[in-house]
Structures are given as structure tokens and as C-alpha cells.
Write an enzyme that holds these catalytic residues in place. Sequence first.
Site, mmCIF file in Angstrom:
data_model
loop_
_atom_site.group_PDB
_atom_site.id
_atom_site.type_symbol
_atom_site.label_atom_id
_atom_site.label_comp_id
_atom_site.label_asym_id
_atom_site.label_seq_id
_atom_site.Cartn_x
_atom_site.Cartn_y
_atom_site.Cartn_z
ATOM 1 N N LYS A 91 34.676 37.468 38.530
ATOM 2 C CA LYS A 91 34.319 38.243 39.723
ATOM 3 C C LYS A 91 32.957 38.946 39.563
ATOM 4 O O LYS A 91 32.440 39.079 38.449
ATOM 5 C CB LYS A 91 35.433 39.277 39.998
ATOM 6 C CG LYS A 91 36.784 38.648 40.366
ATOM 7 C CD LYS A 91 37.817 39.734 40.688
ATOM 8 C CE LYS A 91 39.146 39.153 41.124
ATOM 9 N NZ LYS A 91 40.137 40.239 41.449
ATOM 10 N N TYR A 137 41.504 34.776 50.283
ATOM 11 C CA TYR A 137 42.447 35.896 50.155
ATOM 12 C C TYR A 137 43.285 36.100 51.424
ATOM 13 O O TYR A 137 43.818 37.192 51.632
ATOM 14 C CB TYR A 137 41.691 37.175 49.793
ATOM 15 C CG TYR A 137 41.340 37.270 48.314
ATOM 16 C CD1 TYR A 137 42.346 37.285 47.342
ATOM 17 C CD2 TYR A 137 40.027 37.354 47.883
ATOM 18 C CE1 TYR A 137 42.041 37.377 45.988
ATOM 19 C CE2 TYR A 137 39.714 37.452 46.527
ATOM 20 C CZ TYR A 137 40.728 37.463 45.583
ATOM 21 O OH TYR A 137 40.430 37.565 44.248
ATOM 22 N N ASN A 142 38.327 44.122 38.776
ATOM 23 C CA ASN A 142 39.100 43.764 37.588
ATOM 24 C C ASN A 142 38.684 42.428 36.976
ATOM 25 O O ASN A 142 39.470 41.768 36.303
ATOM 26 C CB ASN A 142 40.607 43.838 37.886
ATOM 27 C CG ASN A 142 41.039 42.894 38.990
ATOM 28 O OD1 ASN A 142 40.215 42.172 39.554
ATOM 29 N ND2 ASN A 142 42.324 42.877 39.286
ATOM 30 N N HIS A 149 40.025 36.530 38.529
ATOM 31 C CA HIS A 149 41.169 36.060 39.313
ATOM 32 C C HIS A 149 41.773 34.879 38.584
ATOM 33 O O HIS A 149 41.050 34.088 37.985
ATOM 34 C CB HIS A 149 40.726 35.591 40.709
ATOM 35 C CG HIS A 149 41.769 34.723 41.377
ATOM 36 N ND1 HIS A 149 42.825 35.266 42.059
ATOM 37 C CD2 HIS A 149 41.946 33.373 41.382
ATOM 38 C CE1 HIS A 149 43.602 34.259 42.476
ATOM 39 N NE2 HIS A 149 43.090 33.113 42.077
ATOM 40 N N GLU A 175 44.208 26.385 45.427
ATOM 41 C CA GLU A 175 42.955 27.095 45.155
ATOM 42 C C GLU A 175 41.904 26.165 44.546
ATOM 43 O O GLU A 175 40.719 26.272 44.863
ATOM 44 C CB GLU A 175 43.232 28.289 44.232
ATOM 45 C CG GLU A 175 44.033 29.383 44.937
ATOM 46 C CD GLU A 175 44.496 30.509 44.028
ATOM 47 O OE1 GLU A 175 45.189 31.412 44.529
ATOM 48 O OE2 GLU A 175 44.166 30.501 42.819
HETATM 49 P P1 RTP Z 1 44.178 37.928 41.240
HETATM 50 O O1 RTP Z 1 44.897 37.367 42.441
HETATM 51 O O2 RTP Z 1 42.790 38.421 41.551
HETATM 52 O O3 RTP Z 1 44.229 37.042 40.048
HETATM 53 O O4 RTP Z 1 44.924 39.241 40.792
HETATM 54 P P2 RTP Z 1 46.463 39.564 40.807
HETATM 55 O O5 RTP Z 1 47.280 38.342 41.144
HETATM 56 O O6 RTP Z 1 46.710 40.239 39.507
HETATM 57 O O7 RTP Z 1 46.528 40.599 42.005
HETATM 58 P P3 RTP Z 1 46.911 40.388 43.546
HETATM 59 O O8 RTP Z 1 48.102 41.225 43.834
HETATM 60 O O9 RTP Z 1 46.931 38.940 43.885
HETATM 61 O O10 RTP Z 1 45.669 41.077 44.249
HETATM 62 C C1 RTP Z 1 44.450 40.385 44.390
HETATM 63 C C2 RTP Z 1 43.315 41.297 44.028
HETATM 64 O O11 RTP Z 1 43.222 42.339 44.974
HETATM 65 C C3 RTP Z 1 42.757 43.527 44.333
HETATM 66 N N1 RTP Z 1 43.714 44.588 44.531
HETATM 67 N N2 RTP Z 1 43.364 45.809 44.829
HETATM 68 N N3 RTP Z 1 43.379 48.566 45.428
HETATM 69 C C4 RTP Z 1 44.535 47.924 45.273
HETATM 70 O O12 RTP Z 1 45.615 48.481 45.398
HETATM 71 C C5 RTP Z 1 44.488 46.505 44.944
HETATM 72 N N4 RTP Z 1 45.533 45.732 44.729
HETATM 73 C C6 RTP Z 1 45.033 44.506 44.464
HETATM 74 C C7 RTP Z 1 42.589 43.222 42.868
HETATM 75 O O13 RTP Z 1 41.220 42.938 42.616
HETATM 76 C C8 RTP Z 1 43.460 42.001 42.668
HETATM 77 O O14 RTP Z 1 43.003 41.230 41.584
HETATM 78 MG MG MG Z 2 46.935 37.134 42.871
#
Ligand code: RTP
Ligand code: MG
Length: 140
Positions: free
Chosen positions: A11, A51, A114, A117, A128
Site C-alpha cells: 500500500k 473495495y 497498514n 493487503h 482479485e
Molecule cells: P486487507 O483486506 O487490506 O488485506 O486487510 P484485512 O482483510 O485485514 O482488513 P479488512 O477488514 O478487509 O479491511 C480492509 C482495509 O480497510 C482498512 N480498515 N480501516 N478504520 C477502520 O476501522 C478500518 N478497518 C479496516 C484497513 O486498511 C484494512 O486493511
Molecule cells: Mg480484507
Amino acid sequence: MAIERTFSIIKPDATERNLTGKIIDKFESNGLRVVASKRVKLTRDQAEGFYAVHKERPFFGELVEMMLSGPVVLQVLEGENAIAKNREIMGATNPANAEAGTIRKEFAKSMGENSVHGSDAPETAAQEIKYFFKDEEIVG
Ligand code: RTP
Ligand code: MG
């Protein structure tokens, strides 16, 4: 264990701090192979489409802006159990909860910034990968 492919994004918060090599080293030294890679600036349509599952979430706007804030590195990673292994290497979404040695523990700035992804299941990985790569751009 089956050989799988998963989709990864380095990212903007990580490309901005010149951490691309350190992050790829985490993948390679943990048994994943980069079989496709490109550095791009996402368009708004690409970021919003990617997204789309999060469209109704309160952080959607912020998430899209963050993904547009700089270059990203899109990659396909291949290896045994690659989808789950990549999630392990990445660590928890919130770096405060990520385990020692993970990418997010070492490099992530916050939940929003973070650093990486990674696909979360075989169906999303396939979808994806197809969203960003043509078959001939993936060389295993
Ligand atoms: P990713 O999809 O990026 O691999 O991450 P993940 O599965 O661990 O997290 P996901 O729940 O899919 O959320 C996608 C991305 O959205 C951002 N996020 N921000 N501010 C918040 O509460 C929040 N929650 C999620 C994060 O950058 C996350 O990686
Ligand atoms: Mg995710």
C-alpha cells in the site's frame, strides 16, 4: 498441501517509506514466490471497485483516499497454502494486535495505513488476481 496463488498489495504508506524490498523479503523468506508484479497508481474506479465489499462501511471513503495517495505494488504470490500463509506473514489488520515479526507489526502505521493487503479466501484470491492481472502477466 496444495500450491495456491494469492493477491497482495503493498500500500501507499509502505511505498512512500521505500519499504517495498523489505516487504517482499518477508514473502520470499517465508516460502512465497512473486509470480507477477507491477507498480501502479490506482485510478479511483479501480480502488472503489476493488473495495466494493466495504462500500457501506464507515471507513470506505478514507480507505479509498489512502489507496489513491501514492503508488502501490500489485503482486501475485505463489506457494504452499499461500492464502493463509500470506495472512500470517502480514499479521492482524490493526498493527497494535499484530504478532512480532509480521509485516504489520514491523511496518504498519495504523489500522488505515497498514502497509499491505492480502486476499482472505480462495474465491477472493481468484477474483482479485483477475481484477488486476491477465493470465499472460503471471509467470510461475
Ligand atoms: P486487507 O483486506 O487490506 O488485506 O486487510 P484485512 O482483510 O485485514 O482488513 P479488512 O477488514 O478487509 O479491511 C480492509 C482495509 O480497510 C482498512 N480498515 N480501516 N478504520 C477502520 O476501522 C478500518 N478497518 C479496516 C484497513 O486498511 C484494512 O486493511
Ligand atoms: Mg480484507
